[in-house]
Design an enzyme around this catalytic site. Structure first.
Site, mmCIF file in Angstrom:
data_model
loop_
_atom_site.group_PDB
_atom_site.id
_atom_site.type_symbol
_atom_site.label_atom_id
_atom_site.label_comp_id
_atom_site.label_asym_id
_atom_site.label_seq_id
_atom_site.Cartn_x
_atom_site.Cartn_y
_atom_site.Cartn_z
ATOM 1 N N HIS A 141 -10.244 -7.951 33.221
ATOM 2 C CA HIS A 141 -11.748 -7.644 33.106
ATOM 3 C C HIS A 141 -12.029 -6.103 32.620
ATOM 4 O O HIS A 141 -11.466 -5.157 33.070
ATOM 5 C CB HIS A 141 -12.305 -7.824 34.611
ATOM 6 C CG HIS A 141 -13.691 -7.712 34.763
ATOM 7 N ND1 HIS A 141 -14.672 -8.740 34.294
ATOM 8 C CD2 HIS A 141 -14.605 -6.632 34.976
ATOM 9 C CE1 HIS A 141 -16.001 -8.259 34.422
ATOM 10 N NE2 HIS A 141 -15.857 -6.929 35.001
ATOM 11 N N ASP B 217 -14.243 -12.493 39.607
ATOM 12 C CA ASP B 217 -13.496 -10.985 39.566
ATOM 13 C C ASP B 217 -13.297 -10.287 40.747
ATOM 14 O O ASP B 217 -13.523 -9.310 40.906
ATOM 15 C CB ASP B 217 -14.560 -10.022 38.504
ATOM 16 C CG ASP B 217 -14.662 -10.804 37.165
ATOM 17 O OD1 ASP B 217 -13.770 -11.213 36.631
ATOM 18 O OD2 ASP B 217 -15.768 -10.628 36.596
ATOM 19 N N GLN C 233 -10.786 -1.355 25.577
ATOM 20 C CA GLN C 233 -9.711 -2.246 24.850
ATOM 21 C C GLN C 233 -8.378 -1.802 24.601
ATOM 22 O O GLN C 233 -7.358 -2.342 24.831
ATOM 23 C CB GLN C 233 -10.283 -3.112 23.564
ATOM 24 C CG GLN C 233 -11.272 -4.105 23.955
ATOM 25 C CD GLN C 233 -10.763 -5.578 23.149
ATOM 26 O OE1 GLN C 233 -10.497 -5.472 22.014
ATOM 27 N NE2 GLN C 233 -10.877 -6.587 23.851
ATOM 28 N N ARG D 251 -16.700 -28.682 35.751
ATOM 29 C CA ARG D 251 -15.507 -27.939 35.794
ATOM 30 C C ARG D 251 -14.373 -28.266 36.601
ATOM 31 O O ARG D 251 -13.157 -27.952 35.969
ATOM 32 C CB ARG D 251 -16.188 -26.508 36.870
ATOM 33 C CG ARG D 251 -17.272 -25.739 36.151
ATOM 34 C CD ARG D 251 -17.642 -24.337 37.084
ATOM 35 N NE ARG D 251 -18.844 -23.935 36.600
ATOM 36 C CZ ARG D 251 -19.111 -23.365 35.269
ATOM 37 N NH1 ARG D 251 -18.238 -23.224 34.494
ATOM 38 N NH2 ARG D 251 -20.130 -22.837 35.217
ATOM 39 N N MET E 110 -13.765 -17.218 28.777
ATOM 40 C CA MET E 110 -15.386 -16.850 29.176
ATOM 41 C C MET E 110 -15.811 -18.350 30.272
ATOM 42 O O MET E 110 -16.802 -18.836 30.002
ATOM 43 C CB MET E 110 -16.145 -16.731 28.408
ATOM 44 C CG MET E 110 -15.752 -15.425 27.477
ATOM 45 S SD MET E 110 -15.429 -13.897 28.611
ATOM 46 C CE MET E 110 -16.942 -13.013 28.565
HETATM 47 C C1 GAR Z 1 -11.798 -8.370 26.824
HETATM 48 O O1 GAR Z 1 -12.213 -7.179 26.352
HETATM 49 C C2 GAR Z 1 -11.718 -8.801 28.157
HETATM 50 O O2 GAR Z 1 -11.439 -7.813 28.990
HETATM 51 C C3 GAR Z 1 -12.907 -9.309 28.457
HETATM 52 O O3 GAR Z 1 -13.199 -10.037 27.079
HETATM 53 C C4 GAR Z 1 -12.554 -9.548 26.008
HETATM 54 C C5 GAR Z 1 -11.635 -10.444 25.102
HETATM 55 O O4 GAR Z 1 -11.123 -9.787 24.009
HETATM 56 N N1 GAR Z 1 -13.078 -10.465 29.489
HETATM 57 C C6 GAR Z 1 -14.207 -10.601 30.303
HETATM 58 O O5 GAR Z 1 -15.252 -9.977 29.982
HETATM 59 C C7 GAR Z 1 -13.845 -11.577 31.350
HETATM 60 N N2 GAR Z 1 -15.232 -11.442 32.052
HETATM 61 P P1 GAR Z 1 -9.845 -10.558 23.241
HETATM 62 O O6 GAR Z 1 -10.433 -11.823 23.013
HETATM 63 O O7 GAR Z 1 -9.962 -9.659 22.185
HETATM 64 O O8 GAR Z 1 -8.829 -10.420 24.160
#
Ligand code: GAR
Length: 201
Positions: free
Chosen positions: A109, A145, A171, A65, A90
């Protein structure tokens, strides 16, 4: 105008909302580069379409990492990035990235933190029986988080909800919230005291 680096792993709909807010002049900044750890992330195409450098940095090509984060830092520095926005990235990041950009790494998040950190937050909220869900924009700290909360938005959980319908409702709020939090940052309006973030005048 502030240079923003956006880190993604997937669709990039939040990236899109940030690029749109910059293009519309609502954010006094520009997306200087987009980095994905996944080659097939649709967000890379969104960036290219907007004429923004879109890079694939494969985490599997690094020994750990920290060394991956060193590569991220080097790339972000190449583009003179001053704010790092994680948008569906991620990967767990390390102090290597955080120390290079102190109080300048944000994340979104899909839950009302501190409830439901980690993966599949919307699924966690449904399984828990929560009646309200939402999203959180926060500064990133070394935990998962756990960093200082900048903004949150709530949505109802409906009896008929599936993971998909709830995620879509959340979203919609994400796409409003993240550009607004970045706008406040770029205008120097976010004040951090301990773990409490307040909005200056
Ligand atoms: C989003 O809903 C964000 O909140 C989530 O991934 C999605 C990405 O969507 N993030 C996490 O879960 C972080 N742990 P996107 O690629 O369409 O922006």
């Amino acid at each position: 105008t502030l240079n923003i680096g956006v880190l993604i792993s997937g669709s990039g709909s939040n990236l899109q909302s940030i690029m749109d807010a910059c293009a519309a002049g609502r954010i006094k900044g520009r997306v200087a580069c987009v980095i994905s750890n996944k080659a097939d992330a649709f967000g890379l195409e969104r960036a290219r379409k907007a004429g923004i450098p879109a890079l694939h940095l494969d985490h599997r090509a690094y020994s750990g990492r920290e060394s991956y984060d060193e590569a991220l830092v080097a790339t972000l520095r190449e583009f003179d990035v001053e704010l790092v926005a994680l948008a569906g990235f991620m990967r767990i990041i390390t102090p290597v990235l955080l120390e290079a950009f102190p109080m300048a790494v944000m994340n979104i998040h899909p839950a009302l933190l501190p409830a439901f950190p980690g993966l599949h937050a919307q699924r966690q909220a449904l399984d828990y029986g929560a009646k309200v869900a939402g999203c959180t924009v926060h500064f990133v700290d070394p935990g998962t988080d756990t960093g200082p909360i900048i903004m949150q938005a709530a949505v109802p959980v409906l009896p008929s909800d599936t993971e998909q319908t709830l995620s879509a409702r959340i979203q919609k709020e994400e796409h409003r919230l993240y550009p607004e939090a970045i706008r406040l940052f770029t205008e120097g309006l976010l004040e951090v005291s301990g773990r409490v973030v307040s909005v200056g005048a």
